[in-house]
Design an enzyme around this catalytic site. Structure first.
Site, mmCIF file in Angstrom:
data_model
loop_
_atom_site.group_PDB
_atom_site.id
_atom_site.type_symbol
_atom_site.label_atom_id
_atom_site.label_comp_id
_atom_site.label_asym_id
_atom_site.label_seq_id
_atom_site.Cartn_x
_atom_site.Cartn_y
_atom_site.Cartn_z
ATOM 1 N N HIS A 1 -3.629 7.036 1.816
ATOM 2 C CA HIS A 1 -4.381 5.717 1.641
ATOM 3 C C HIS A 1 -5.244 4.989 2.044
ATOM 4 O O HIS A 1 -6.074 5.468 3.376
ATOM 5 C CB HIS A 1 -3.098 4.584 1.953
ATOM 6 N N CYS B 1 0.657 -1.037 0.142
ATOM 7 C CA CYS B 1 -0.198 -0.129 0.301
ATOM 8 C C CYS B 1 1.357 1.294 -0.115
ATOM 9 O O CYS B 1 0.344 2.396 0.046
ATOM 10 C CB CYS B 1 -0.939 -0.033 1.311
ATOM 11 N N ASN C 1 -10.482 -0.874 -0.506
ATOM 12 C CA ASN C 1 -8.730 -0.761 -0.316
ATOM 13 C C ASN C 1 -8.198 -1.461 -2.068
ATOM 14 O O ASN C 1 -8.255 -2.865 -2.314
ATOM 15 C CB ASN C 1 -8.060 -1.522 0.979
#
Ligand code: COA
Length: 320
Positions: free
Chosen positions: A247, A111, A277
C-alpha cells in the site's frame, strides 16, 4: 485448490493535481510534501465516479483475463467512498458490465480493502460454489478530505484498480489479515450523524482526521511482521520474493519496511510519487501498472500488503 490473478485493470481520473497546485489553496510546498511523503502529484476526480472508474478498470481486467461478464460469479469491492450508501459499488459494477450471474457486495476495510477482497474471494472460491471473481479496490477520497486541512489533503488521491481471480491449482499461497479496532480513531472519517426529528440543529458532515505519527508507527511495525508471517507460512524467505507490492501511504514507510526486511528498495515498486495514497485503490492500481509494463512473469512470487484505517492490515503471498 486456490485462486490465481488472471487479469488486471485500472482507471484514474484525467486531472493531475501537482504539489504546486495545492500550494495555491493551502499553506504547503512541493518541498514539504515531497520530503515527508514522496508524493509529487495525484489524480483528482472531477466528472469521474467511484463506480464509473471501477467499471472501466473491470472491463480491462476481464479483457486481459479473457473472461466474459456471464462467467463472473462474485464481485467484491474494497471501498470507503462509494457513490451511494446503497446500492453498493459492487452492485453498480454488476449492472454496468452485465455480470448477471454474480453476487456483489462491498467491503469496508479502507487501505486493506483490496487484500480483504482477495482473501474473501479466496474463501468463497474454496467452498466450491464459486469459480471466478472480480475484485476491486477503488476510492474517490477527494470527497472526504477537508481541502482546507494541509495535514491531510496533500496525502490522498482518487482511482480504481481491478483483478479477475479464478480457481486454479497455483496462485495465492499464504495470507495474513487482522484488525485493531481499539486504535481505530487515529485515522477516522465520520458518517452521517443523527439528524432526525428529535435532534435540533443541522449537523455538518465531517472529514478525514488522522494522527499521522500513530499511523506511521503502526505501519512500520505491523507490516513487516505480517509479511514475515506469510513468508513463514509459505516456507519462503524474502529472497524468494520478486516484488513487495505495498500500500502506498508514504515513501518513508516503504523504505522502513525494506530496511526491516533487509530487502533492497528496487524490489518495492513505487507509485506514491504520481498517484499519492488511494486507500483501497493503491495495491491493484500498482499491480496493474507493473503487469502492463511486463514486470511480472508466470511463476514469480510476489507479496501484496495493505494497511491503514480500522486499523486493518492484510498481506498475501502469491505466485503470478
Ligand atoms: N505542508 C507544510 N507543513 C505541514 C503540512 C503540509 N502539508 N502538514 C503538516 N505540516 C506541518 C505541521 O503543522 C507541523 O508543524 P509544526 O511543527 O509547526 O507544528 C509540521 O509540519 C510537522 O508535522 P507532523 O505531523 O509532525 O509531520 P510528520 O513528519 O509526522 O509527517 C505525515 C506527517 C502525515 C506525512 C506522516 O506522519 C505520515 O506519513 N504518517 C503516516 C500517515 C499515513 O500513512 N496515513 C495513511 C495510512 S493508510
Amino acid at each position: 485448490m486456490t485462486v490465481r490473478i488472471i487479469g488486471t485493470g485500472s482507471c484514474l481520473p484525467a486531472q493531475v493535481v501537482t504539489n504546486d497546485d495545492l500550494a495555491q489553496f493551502v499553506d504547503t510546498s512541493d518541498e514539504w510534501i515531497k520530503s515527508r511523503t514522496g508524493i509529487r502529484e495525484r489524480r483528482v476526480a472531477k466528472e469521474e465516479t467511484t463506480a464509473g472508474m471501477c467499471i472501466e478498470a473491470a472491463k480491462k481486467a476481464m479483457e486481459e483475463a479473457g473472461v466474459s461478464a456471464e462467467e463472473i460469479d462474485l464481485i467484491i469491492v474494497g471501498t470507503i467512498t462509494g457513490d451511494y450508501v446503497t446500492p453498493s459499488t459492487a452492485c453498480q459494477i454488476q449492472a454496468g458490465i452485465h455480470a448477471v450471474n454474480a453476487t456483489a457486495f462491498d467491503i469496508s476495510a479502507a487501505c486493506s480493502g483490496f487484500l480483504f477482497a482477495l482473501n474473501t474471494a479466496h474463501a468463497f472460491i474454496q467452498t466450491g460454489k464459486y469459480r471466478t471473481a472480480l475484485i476491486l479496490g477503488a476510492e474517490t477520497l477527494s470527497r472526504i478530505v477537508d481541502w482546507k486541512d494541509r495535514s491531510t489533503c496533500v496525502l490522498f488521491g482518487d482511482g480504481a484498480g481491478a483483478a479477475v481471480v479464478r480457481a486454479e491449482e497455483t496462485g495465492l499461497i499464504a495470507y495474513d489479515q487482522g484488525s485493531d479496532g481499539a486504535r481505530g480513531m487515529c485515522l477516522a472519517c465520520p458518517g452521517r450523524e443523527n439528524n432526525n426529528i428529535l435532534v435540533e440543529g443541522k449537523k455538518e458532515l465531517g472529514y478525514v482526521s488522522m494522527d499521522g505519527q500513530e499511523v506511521y508507527k503502526f505501519a512500520v511495525s505491523t507490516v513487516p511482521a505480517s509479511i514475515q508471517k506469510v513468508l513463514d507460512e509459505a516456507g519462503c524467505s524474502a529472497d524468494d520474493i520478486k516484488y513487495f507490492v505495498l500500500h502506498q501511504a508514504n515513501l518513508r514507510i516503504l523504505q522502513s519496511v525494506s530496511k526491516r526486511l533487509h530487502v533492497p528498495m528496487e524490489r518495492f515498486p513505487v507509485a506514491i510519487d504520481h498517484y499519492a495514497n488511494i486507500s483501497a485503490g493503491t495495491v491493484p492500481i500498482l499491480l496493474d501498472e507493473m503487469n502492463r509494463k511486463g514486470m511480472l512473469e508466470r511463476g514469480d512470487k510476489i507479496i501484496l500488503s495493505g494497511f491503514g484505517a480500522g486499523l486493518t492490515w492484510g498481506t498475501a503471498l502469491l505466485e503470478w
